[in-house]
Design an enzyme around this catalytic site. Sequence first.
Site, mmCIF file in Angstrom:
data_model
loop_
_atom_site.group_PDB
_atom_site.id
_atom_site.type_symbol
_atom_site.label_atom_id
_atom_site.label_comp_id
_atom_site.label_asym_id
_atom_site.label_seq_id
_atom_site.Cartn_x
_atom_site.Cartn_y
_atom_site.Cartn_z
ATOM 1 N N GLY A 224 0.923 -1.007 -0.156
ATOM 2 C CA GLY A 224 -0.009 0.080 -0.116
ATOM 3 C C GLY A 224 0.713 1.221 -0.197
ATOM 4 O O GLY A 224 0.273 2.520 0.435
ATOM 5 N N HIS B 120 -1.192 1.729 -13.027
ATOM 6 C CA HIS B 120 -0.326 0.456 -13.723
ATOM 7 C C HIS B 120 0.962 0.722 -13.897
ATOM 8 O O HIS B 120 1.513 1.808 -14.462
ATOM 9 C CB HIS B 120 -1.028 0.255 -15.032
ATOM 10 C CG HIS B 120 -0.729 -1.049 -15.681
ATOM 11 N ND1 HIS B 120 -0.858 -2.085 -15.281
ATOM 12 C CD2 HIS B 120 0.266 -1.125 -16.539
ATOM 13 C CE1 HIS B 120 -0.434 -2.991 -15.956
ATOM 14 N NE2 HIS B 120 0.286 -2.563 -17.118
HETATM 15 C C1 GAR Z 1 2.736 -0.655 -7.867
HETATM 16 O O1 GAR Z 1 3.708 -0.655 -8.372
HETATM 17 C C2 GAR Z 1 1.609 -0.546 -8.715
HETATM 18 O O2 GAR Z 1 1.769 -0.050 -9.916
HETATM 19 C C3 GAR Z 1 1.264 -2.381 -9.014
HETATM 20 O O3 GAR Z 1 1.349 -2.589 -7.766
HETATM 21 C C4 GAR Z 1 2.294 -2.041 -7.065
HETATM 22 C C5 GAR Z 1 1.555 -1.761 -5.836
HETATM 23 O O4 GAR Z 1 2.680 -1.325 -4.838
HETATM 24 N N1 GAR Z 1 -0.040 -2.277 -9.835
HETATM 25 C C6 GAR Z 1 -0.213 -3.388 -10.747
HETATM 26 O O5 GAR Z 1 0.624 -4.020 -11.341
HETATM 27 C C7 GAR Z 1 -1.568 -3.300 -11.082
HETATM 28 N N2 GAR Z 1 -1.851 -4.204 -12.095
HETATM 29 P P1 GAR Z 1 1.878 -0.528 -3.213
HETATM 30 O O6 GAR Z 1 1.096 -1.713 -2.950
HETATM 31 O O7 GAR Z 1 3.480 -0.425 -2.775
HETATM 32 O O8 GAR Z 1 1.400 0.769 -3.867
#
Ligand code: GAR
Length: 195
Positions: A12, A109
Amino acid sequence: MKRVAILISGGGSNMLRLVEDMTGDHPARPVLVASNDPQAAGLGRAASLGIATAAVDHRDFPRDRAGFEAALLQPLLAARPDIICLAGFMRILTPDFVQRFAGRMLNIHPSLLPKYPGLNTHARAIAAGDAQAGATVHQVTSDLDSGPILGQARVPVHPDDTVQTLAARVLVQEHRLYPAVLRRFAAGDRTPVLL
Ligand code: GAR
């Protein structure tokens, strides 16, 4: 003041950046952080900031995406969000769910869409020999990772990059991009943010 619900699946870090930004003159406030994984570290982080949280474990709904979404809708609708931000939310949503929040659901994304929708974006950028990678914030439509683009941030790909080093470089920019887009979006401004 717009009400924002944030859906997460993991740490998150993007959710935290959005929440941190939603103070003062920001046109929105966080009302809920929800996850498909009760163990998601971001849930505890949100709760410690005083934000309401909810967890609906998708594993309790094997082969029943509609059932999972019906359960997720309960806390979500109760929070009366104006805007829903997907922030590392790793479940594909059905067209029914997306339609319910048409025009007010955003996603971040980790690629320069329309390149590399889906998974393994950094590995695909490195394998293709791309000179640049990045992240995109877009409106969610029922086609995966392909709604109208609200912002993009670019980073260079270095010759010695691994998935980890590239992902880390992109994530730094995600943390700038998503709050900037949400600020504009919540104010009714759809001009793309380009970093
Ligand atoms: C982020 O890099 C986001 O862009 C990616 O997951 C990560 C979450 O990190 N999202 C995807 O791949 C969606 N398909 P976080 O939980 O530290 O924000």
